[in-house]
Structure formats: C-alpha cells, structure tokens
Design a protein around this motif. Sequence first.
Motif, short mmCIF file in Angstrom:
data_model
loop_
_atom_site.label_atom_id
_atom_site.label_comp_id
_atom_site.label_asym_id
_atom_site.label_seq_id
_atom_site.Cartn_x
_atom_site.Cartn_y
_atom_site.Cartn_z
N PHE A 178 0.89 -1.15 0.11
CA PHE A 178 -0.09 0.00 -0.05
C PHE A 178 1.12 1.21 0.03
O PHE A 178 2.01 1.52 0.72
CB PHE A 178 -0.87 0.06 1.22
N SER A 179 0.39 2.30 -0.68
CA SER A 179 1.29 3.74 -0.96
C SER A 179 1.05 4.43 0.65
O SER A 179 1.72 5.29 0.64
CB SER A 179 0.72 4.21 -2.08
N ARG A 180 -0.09 4.29 1.12
CA ARG A 180 -0.56 5.04 2.60
C ARG A 180 -0.80 4.10 3.53
O ARG A 180 -1.49 3.22 3.42
CB ARG A 180 -1.62 5.85 2.10
N ILE A 181 -0.20 4.48 4.66
CA ILE A 181 -0.25 3.67 5.89
C ILE A 181 -0.95 4.47 7.12
O ILE A 181 -0.06 5.85 7.31
CB ILE A 181 1.04 2.93 6.52
N VAL A 182 -2.00 4.17 7.52
CA VAL A 182 -2.49 4.74 8.86
C VAL A 182 -2.40 3.83 10.25
O VAL A 182 -3.01 2.79 9.88
CB VAL A 182 -4.05 5.10 8.41
N GLY A 183 -1.77 4.30 10.94
CA GLY A 183 -1.55 3.47 12.18
C GLY A 183 -2.40 4.08 13.20
O GLY A 183 -2.79 5.18 13.46
N PHE A 233 -0.31 7.65 13.35
CA PHE A 233 0.19 8.30 12.14
C PHE A 233 -0.41 8.00 10.86
O PHE A 233 -1.21 7.15 10.80
CB PHE A 233 1.64 7.93 12.06
N ASP A 234 -0.24 8.98 9.93
CA ASP A 234 -0.89 8.82 8.62
C ASP A 234 0.12 9.19 7.57
O ASP A 234 0.37 10.47 7.46
CB ASP A 234 -2.10 9.70 8.57
N LEU A 235 1.03 8.12 7.04
CA LEU A 235 2.10 8.85 6.34
C LEU A 235 2.32 7.72 5.01
O LEU A 235 1.60 6.48 5.04
CB LEU A 235 3.52 8.22 7.08
N PRO A 236 3.10 8.11 4.02
CA PRO A 236 3.32 7.23 2.81
C PRO A 236 4.11 6.07 3.53
O PRO A 236 4.83 6.19 4.29
CB PRO A 236 4.37 8.29 1.86
N ALA A 237 3.96 4.99 2.80
CA ALA A 237 4.60 3.76 3.21
C ALA A 237 5.96 4.02 3.47
O ALA A 237 6.64 3.55 4.31
CB ALA A 237 4.26 2.60 2.35
#
Length: 275
Positions: free
Chosen positions: A214-219, A227-231
């Motif tokens: 995935f290109s975007r990871i939301v923890g 966090f809400d960041l690019p992988a």
Amino acid sequence: MSFALNGVGLTHANGFSALREITLKAEKGELIALIGPSGAGKTSLLSVLGTALAPTAGTADILDFGQNFRSTVELAKLRARIGTVHQAPPIPGRQRVVTAVLAGKLGQWPAWKSLASLIYPLDIPGARAALERVDLADKLFARCDQLSGGQLQRVGIARVLYQQPELILADEPVSALDPTLAMATIRLLIAEAEARGATLVASLHAVDLAIGNFSRIVGVRAGLIAFDLPASEVSVPMLHELYASEGEELPVQAHEQHFQPPAAANDAATRAACC
C-alpha cells in the motif's frame, strides 16, 4: 469515491470509546492500509466509513462529486456502491456459493431481480468469473458450510469483485489464508481497485502486507490515529511503538523477504530486530 472524517468519535452504549477525534480524508482511487494492535479501533473505523455505524461525535461525509448523501434513499444508494470484505463473512451456512457471490449486487438490482435470484441464480457466468479470480470456481454450487474459513473469506472477496463497488473496505480480509495466498489476495484487491479507480481501505494485522503493498499507511492505536504517512516514511521505531502492547515482535504474516521496512531495507541489524 472520496471520503472525509472530521473529529469523528464513536462511543458505544456501554460507554466504551472505540474512536476518538478521528480526522481522515481520502481522494478517489487511494490505497490505504490501516494497521495497529488488536482492539485499536480499526474495525470501528471501517464500520463508520461503510455507514454501518454512525459516529457519536464529529462528521463522516462519504462524498461523490461534491454531493453529500444524507437522505434515507441516498444512503441506500450509497451503501450499494460500498463493498465490504469481512474477516468472518456473514454468509448463511446453507446458502450456495453462487448465491452468496451474486448477493454483491442485491443493492443495485431491482427488488424483483433480487428475489428471483434467491430462487434461481440469474448470473451464473458472472459468479463463476468472480470465483475464478480467487481460485474457487470449482465451489460454485457448494454450500457455504462445506467450506473452510479461508475459502469462505475468498467467497466474500469474490462477492465484492462481482459487486464492483467504488469504495472497497476490507477488514482483515486474509486472516485465514496462508502467507502466499494472503499476498496474492491483497494484490488482487489492489489490482481491482486500480483497474476501476476505486478507493481501497484495508485493515491488516500483518505489517509486511501493508507496507509492501500500500502507498499510504494509517496507524491506529487506542481509538486514535497514531500516524498517517506514505509507506516509505513509516519507520521501524514507529511500528514498534504502535505495537508496544504486543511485545517486541512485530506482527508479520509473510516470509521475511516480503517485508521491506522503509529506510531500513539494507540495514541487516534493523531487519533482524523487526522480523
């Protein structure tokens, strides 16, 4: 399909706060993985996005060309355009696989067609084609209570593939699958979303599947977005902090070579620590 959650909170009737001040936005076609420890609020977040649960605080807008869906009729139409893959698909055991797959379009068909399809499947070729994509074409007329947990999960995925929704919500969709099949299934969901420009939000416990695909990871942790960041910007220390309650071992499902922690892929010591 885009969406915007602004300050969303979700408190259950027993007083338990599942979500707190969640602000999360996505544009059409984004691929987002939700990760975090068990009980973090990932399933609750997906339920709000799928309109199965209404937030008790903040606003949740599922948008389409700038128009908010608020009336009962509009909400029903919206739900027909959202496909959900459940960890344990709510499929009656006595139901045939073909009927379970065709149920993906019950919200799009007129009432007469939906009722008729329950008596005799109206699109057997379509159901077969969807099942072929998850390697279950031979189970077309099998009863669902004759399937294993992993096979039932794939029937749920075939149903969403047949539905062709604009927003795909997947809640631990590969928890009952072996590592190789899990990787192939995640890539199938991503390919489906990319081919049709659909938005995909998947909750995954295995961080290797999330970061590697995935290109975007939301923890998510304790009902909050950690966090809400690019992988590529998710670090190993961030992951250890996110899963601190689960001990030193990060939850991984695939083999070590499938997990490529950003900024640490060539650091053998770091890889050893996280895998």
